[in-house]
Design an enzyme around this catalytic site. Structure first.
Site, mmCIF file in Angstrom:
data_model
loop_
_atom_site.group_PDB
_atom_site.id
_atom_site.type_symbol
_atom_site.label_atom_id
_atom_site.label_comp_id
_atom_site.label_asym_id
_atom_site.label_seq_id
_atom_site.Cartn_x
_atom_site.Cartn_y
_atom_site.Cartn_z
ATOM 1 N NE ARG A 84 -4.833 5.287 -2.478
ATOM 2 C CZ ARG A 84 -5.839 4.959 -1.624
ATOM 3 N NH1 ARG A 84 -6.174 6.143 -0.974
ATOM 4 N NH2 ARG A 84 -6.598 4.129 -1.630
ATOM 5 C CB THR B 294 -4.793 -2.320 -5.146
ATOM 6 O OG1 THR B 294 -4.201 -2.735 -4.066
ATOM 7 C CG2 THR B 294 -5.738 -3.597 -5.609
ATOM 8 N N GLY C 258 0.907 -1.181 0.062
ATOM 9 C CA GLY C 258 -0.177 0.072 -0.223
ATOM 10 C C GLY C 258 0.698 1.369 0.033
ATOM 11 C CB SER C 259 4.354 1.997 -0.731
ATOM 12 O OG SER C 259 4.565 0.837 -1.693
ATOM 13 C CE LYS D 45 -5.807 -1.604 10.258
ATOM 14 N NZ LYS D 45 -4.521 -1.784 9.332
ATOM 15 C CB SER E 180 -6.043 1.149 13.933
ATOM 16 O OG SER E 180 -6.743 1.798 14.274
ATOM 17 C CE1 TYR F 60 -9.096 -0.122 9.194
ATOM 18 C CE2 TYR F 60 -9.413 0.814 11.224
ATOM 19 C CZ TYR F 60 -8.680 0.601 10.245
ATOM 20 O OH TYR F 60 -7.960 1.275 10.135
ATOM 21 C CG LEU G 17 -2.597 -7.067 -0.836
ATOM 22 C CD1 LEU G 17 -1.633 -6.384 0.189
ATOM 23 C CD2 LEU G 17 -1.610 -8.267 -1.314
HETATM 24 P P1 NAP Z 1 -5.394 5.179 2.267
HETATM 25 O O1 NAP Z 1 -4.625 6.487 2.155
HETATM 26 O O2 NAP Z 1 -6.554 4.936 1.989
HETATM 27 O O3 NAP Z 1 -4.278 4.131 1.570
HETATM 28 C C1 NAP Z 1 -4.495 2.731 1.388
HETATM 29 C C2 NAP Z 1 -3.404 1.947 0.791
HETATM 30 O O4 NAP Z 1 -3.926 0.526 0.882
HETATM 31 C C3 NAP Z 1 -3.120 2.382 -0.632
HETATM 32 O O5 NAP Z 1 -1.998 2.196 -1.033
HETATM 33 C C4 NAP Z 1 -4.098 1.398 -1.173
HETATM 34 O O6 NAP Z 1 -3.742 0.758 -2.676
HETATM 35 C C5 NAP Z 1 -3.928 0.005 -0.193
HETATM 36 N N1 NAP Z 1 -5.030 -0.790 -0.535
HETATM 37 C C6 NAP Z 1 -6.344 -0.733 -0.521
HETATM 38 N N2 NAP Z 1 -6.952 -1.590 -0.581
HETATM 39 C C7 NAP Z 1 -6.072 -2.632 -1.096
HETATM 40 C C8 NAP Z 1 -6.326 -3.945 -1.695
HETATM 41 N N3 NAP Z 1 -7.603 -4.680 -1.710
HETATM 42 N N4 NAP Z 1 -5.119 -4.615 -1.964
HETATM 43 C C9 NAP Z 1 -4.025 -4.342 -1.697
HETATM 44 N N5 NAP Z 1 -3.791 -2.889 -1.371
HETATM 45 C C10 NAP Z 1 -4.907 -2.115 -1.042
HETATM 46 O O7 NAP Z 1 -4.880 4.744 3.865
HETATM 47 P P2 NAP Z 1 -4.052 5.136 4.875
HETATM 48 O O8 NAP Z 1 -4.532 6.091 5.830
HETATM 49 O O9 NAP Z 1 -2.586 5.473 4.331
HETATM 50 O O10 NAP Z 1 -3.666 3.596 5.641
HETATM 51 C C11 NAP Z 1 -2.665 2.945 5.620
HETATM 52 C C12 NAP Z 1 -2.772 1.908 6.872
HETATM 53 O O11 NAP Z 1 -2.914 2.835 7.977
HETATM 54 C C13 NAP Z 1 -3.995 1.106 6.667
HETATM 55 O O12 NAP Z 1 -3.606 -0.049 7.164
HETATM 56 C C14 NAP Z 1 -5.028 1.607 7.586
HETATM 57 O O13 NAP Z 1 -5.813 0.759 8.249
HETATM 58 C C15 NAP Z 1 -3.819 2.286 8.719
HETATM 59 N N6 NAP Z 1 -4.352 3.454 9.515
HETATM 60 C C16 NAP Z 1 -4.833 4.455 9.116
HETATM 61 C C17 NAP Z 1 -5.468 5.462 9.955
HETATM 62 C C18 NAP Z 1 -5.911 6.901 9.316
HETATM 63 O O14 NAP Z 1 -6.411 7.579 10.052
HETATM 64 N N7 NAP Z 1 -5.584 7.213 8.106
HETATM 65 C C19 NAP Z 1 -5.366 5.188 11.418
HETATM 66 C C20 NAP Z 1 -4.919 4.081 11.866
HETATM 67 C C21 NAP Z 1 -4.549 3.139 11.128
HETATM 68 P P3 NAP Z 1 -4.164 1.507 -3.809
HETATM 69 O O15 NAP Z 1 -4.356 3.231 -3.603
HETATM 70 O O16 NAP Z 1 -3.126 1.260 -5.168
HETATM 71 O O17 NAP Z 1 -5.366 0.867 -4.328
#
Ligand code: NAP
Length: 247
Positions: free
Chosen positions: A13, A35, A10-11, A158, A141, A154, A60
């Site tokens: 963005r 993805t 998921g790198s 986690k 999380s 969710y 994934l």
């Molecule tokens: P994001 O901006 O929505 O990015 C999500 C990433 O996961 C993207 O690179 C996306 O890839 C990838 N992804 C989504 N669906 C996928 C799939 N089916 N197969 C493979 N890759 C997939 O989210 P983020 O905020 O950076 O979150 C990153 C991590 O931090 C996640 O595990 C999230 O649960 C955790 N987290 C986030 C927060 C928050 O507040 N943002 C808080 C706690 C934990 P594509 O764009 O290429 O599809």
């Protein structure tokens, strides 16, 4: 010449991109994964320059693809660490959602957030065992500790990842494999912003440090855990939540 290579899921963005950038700045060569965000993944690749050693696509939502992803990335060079960052956040009304929507949410949430990380860890651990060790980082999380009404599946996915991190720290220690987690509260990315514009200010005010985390806050902690400064840590999941929750 960069001596260590890491695969970051998921790198394309968000937090994953920031982790990839920070690890590249601290001497890692980085294998990127996406993805749907091919364009965004290409932007991350550009930001990394020569530190990027491969860009891989894998959905994934199908955990078998996680094993294939590891093999594919390994074919292009050794891997010393993995970061399970890719994740989906799909709030759901537990009582009133339709059965089909409920099952689809359960299946996708656990496939992306738990089963695929699990399969990637298994593939990586088998490789690390033969190569003198390695490091595994899981992006969990705050809700994995605290729970969250409206996003129970969710939160449970986690929590599973946090518990897995503890068990495997014990089981994989003899193979010199360290495994850690980070547990961010709200992080200012597309995931956090989607559908919550009206609550955005209110959420910021509920955090004692007065702001949401940035992806860079998360990346800095990940870089520390993967560095040689963290050789005696394993099984721990570090809170990154601005003093908003303790457990
Ligand atoms: P994001 O901006 O929505 O990015 C999500 C990433 O996961 C993207 O690179 C996306 O890839 C990838 N992804 C989504 N669906 C996928 C799939 N089916 N197969 C493979 N890759 C997939 O989210 P983020 O905020 O950076 O979150 C990153 C991590 O931090 C996640 O595990 C999230 O649960 C955790 N987290 C986030 C927060 C928050 O507040 N943002 C808080 C706690 C934990 P594509 O764009 O290429 O599809």
């Amino acid at each position: 010449m960069r001596s260590k290579r890491v695969l970051v899921t998921g790198s394309s963005r968000g937090i994953g991109r920031a982790i990839a950038q920070r690890l590249a700045q601290t001497g890692w060569s980085v294998a990127l994964h996406y993805t749907n965000g091919e364009k965004e993944a290409k932007q991350t690749e550009k930001l990394l320059g020569t530190a990027c050693t491969g860009v891989y696509r894998a959905d994934l939502a199908n955990p078998a693809k996680a094993t294939e992803l590891f093999s594919e990335a390994l074919a292009d060079g050794p891997i010393h660490a993995i970061v399970n960052n890719a994740g989906v956040y799909m709030p759901l009304d537990f009582l009133h959602s339709g059965d089909a929507a409920f099952k689809a949410n359960l299946h996708k949430t656990f496939a992306v957030n738990f089963e695929s990380p699990l399969m990637l860890i298994r593939a990586a651990a088998k490789h690390f065992e033969k190569n003198g060790g390695g490091k595994i980082l899981n992006v969990a999380s705050r809700v994995g500790f605290r729970g969250e009404g409206g996003a129970a599946l969710y939160a449970a996915s986690k929590a599973s990842l946090i518990n897995l991190t503890r068990s495997l720290a014990v089981e994989l220690a003899p193979q010199k494999i360290q495994i850690f987690g980070v547990a961010p509260g709200w992080v200012d990315t597309a995931m956090a912003r989607e559908g919550m514009e009206e609550r955005y200010e209110q959420i910021k005010e509920s955090i004692p440090l007065g702001r949401m985390a940035t992806p860079t806050d998360c990346a800095a902690t990940v870089a520390f855990l993967l560095s040689d400064d963290a050789t005696y840590l394993s099984g721990v999941t570090i809170d990154i939540n601005g003093a908003s929750y303790f457990h």
